[in-house]
Design an enzyme around this catalytic site. Structure first.
Site, PDB file in Angstrom:
ATOM      1  N   HIS A 179       0.732  -1.318   0.119  1.00 10.03           N
ATOM      2  CA  HIS A 179       0.041   0.078   0.052  1.00 10.03           C
ATOM      3  C   HIS A 179       0.779   1.295  -0.100  1.00 10.03           C
ATOM      4  CE1 HIS A 179      -3.395  -2.343   2.391  1.00 10.03           C
ATOM      5  NE2 HIS A 179      -3.474  -2.401   0.954  1.00 10.03           N
ATOM      6  N   ARG A 240      -8.365 -11.688   5.730  1.00 12.09           N
ATOM      7  CA  ARG A 240      -7.223 -11.792   5.968  1.00 12.09           C
ATOM      8  C   ARG A 240      -6.892 -11.839   7.659  1.00 12.09           C
ATOM      9  NH1 ARG A 240      -3.866  -8.223   2.260  1.00 12.09           N
ATOM     10  NH2 ARG A 240      -5.154  -8.489   0.428  1.00 12.09           N
TER      11      ARG A 240
END
Ligand code: ADP
Length: 403
Positions: A179, A240
């Site tokens: 990210h 996740r």
């Protein structure tokens, strides 16, 4: 100068044609289910959307070529084909080799290929996308912008795992972080909003989407982040797990007879908010269910916020002094509940939530949601495509291409 930004996934291709200077988006869209008979492409221009079937039968690179063929046709229809000056590609993993965007050359493609073992789901798709785009736009410079590059400034104490040295030296086992484009973008925007030079600011940025990570940004440089060797480490995410005990695999293999790949798949796809709630990976749905008293939804929400706040507080150690925190990504930009409850837990950093400002901030807007007298809390919509377009323009401009 117009830049075409491409984000190739395993069966999807996101694209946007933007002006890096003004941020204007002239064309955008998404091709999905690539490689299947149901492959479609949606194009958006001037507020109008259209959707087309890409037809079946194609596989691998062919389906990306079909999608890019449609993009090309649309550019021609709009009279914009000749205005495109460069193509910027999102590439997930650049390993230790890439700490900045680069012009794509055969050698660079080889290095991206060498990073495939580090990102077996993402890098192959990125390579297919780059190769298809090079065929569709052979005369244009192509630039690779890496998710990991921003974090290459982390100090060794932050990026090394305490595992045998040879795992690092021979297999690249270390923390890379992801990210990066989003963390870098919102840090830059925060400096603009606060009217302070980025090099003087210490920020904790929280990118909270389906994947989620936190970053400590000191003077515009990443000094720590919550994701690691893979995007599985760190925060609780949509599906996740984030951090678990590294002893989990061995335990489950013995107790439940699960294979390594079964455990890995479950940690990626059946865990996180989905696993905890037993309901959904979608934060919006969870908030609704929590209001009706759904126990799993309440637990998932509570654990997500607790882990997020704990991780953000930990990033204060990496920074020494915290000037501000930033919320971004689908959850950070939209969930007033997550922002409010996280900031309440971050009183330990001197942050004071401005309840009214948090409630009043329109979705999709940037704003300040803290009271004066401590670090500032900001909400900033991320814009990874714009950041990739800007980085592409810098590389292409620096190489002496006509802009
Ligand atoms: P991705 O990582 O796939 O790009 P996004 O950044 O779009 O994902 O974030 C998706 C997440 O944002 C989902 O959990 C979604 O529920 C959440 N979200 C979007 N809008 C809202 C909202 N109004 N309230 C709470 N959560 C929201």
């Amino acid at each position: 100068m117009w830049t075409l930004v491409l984000n190739s996934g395993s069966s999807s291709l996101k694209f946007a044609l933007l002006n890096p200077a003004s941020g204007e988006v002239r064309l955008s869209g998404l091709a999905e289910r690539l490689g299947t008979p149901e492959a479609t492409i949606q194009l958006e221009h001037g507020g109008q959307q259209k959707s087309r079937s890409l037809g079946g039968g194609s596989s691998g690179g062919e389906s990306y070529e079909a999608a890019l063929g449609e993009v090309l046709r649309e550019l021609e229809t709009l009279g914009m084909r000749g205005a495109v000056r460069a193509v910027g590609h999102r590439v997930v993993h650049g390993g230790e080799r890439f700490s900045a965007p680069v012009l794509v050359t055969p050698e660079v493609l080889g290095a991206v290929r060498a990073c495939v073992p580090l990102a077996p789901l993402h890098n192959p798709a990125n390579i297919v996308g780059i190769e298809a785009a090079q065929q569709a736009f052979p005369e244009l410079p192509h630039v690779a912008v890496f998710d990991t590059a921003f974090h290459q400034t982390m100090p060794e104490v932050a990026y090394r795992y305490a595992v045998p040295q040879a795992w690092y030296s021979q297999h690249g086992v270390r923390r890379y972080g992801f990210h990066g484009t989003s963390h870098a973008y919102v840090a830059g925007r925060a400096a603009e909003m606060l009217q302070r030079p980025l090099p003087t600011l210490n920020l904790i940025t929280a990118h909270l989407g389906n994947g989620a990570s936190v970053c400590a940004v000191a003077g515009g440089r990443s000094v720590d982040t919550s994701m690691g060797l893979t995007p599985l480490e760190g925060l609780i995410m949509g599906s996740r797990s984030g951090d678990v005990d590294p002893g989990l695999h061995d335990y489950l293999a013995r107790q439940a007879g699960l294979s390594l790949s079964e455990i890995t798949a479950a940690l990626n796809k059946e865990s996180g908010l989905l696993g905890l709630s037993g309901l959904t990976n979608d934060m919006r749905e969870l908030e609704k269910a929590a209001l009706t008293g759904h126990r799993g939804a309440r637990l998932a929400l509570g654990a997500f916020i607790y882990r997020l706040a704990k991780c953000m507080a930990g990033m204060a150690v990496a920074l020494g002094r915290v000037d501000g925190v930033v919320f971004t990504g689908g959850i950070g930009e939209n969930s007033r509940t997550v922002r409010a409850q996280t900031l309440r837990r971050l009183g330990v950093l001197g942050l004071h939530l401005d309840e009214e400002a948090n409630k009043a901030l329109p979705r999709g807007d940037a704003g300040v949601i803290s009271l004066p007298g401590g670090p500032v809390a900001l909400v900033i919509p991320t814009h990874e495509e714009l950041m990739i377009a800007r980085e592409t323009a810098v590389i292409v401009g620096g190489r002496g291409y006509a802009l």
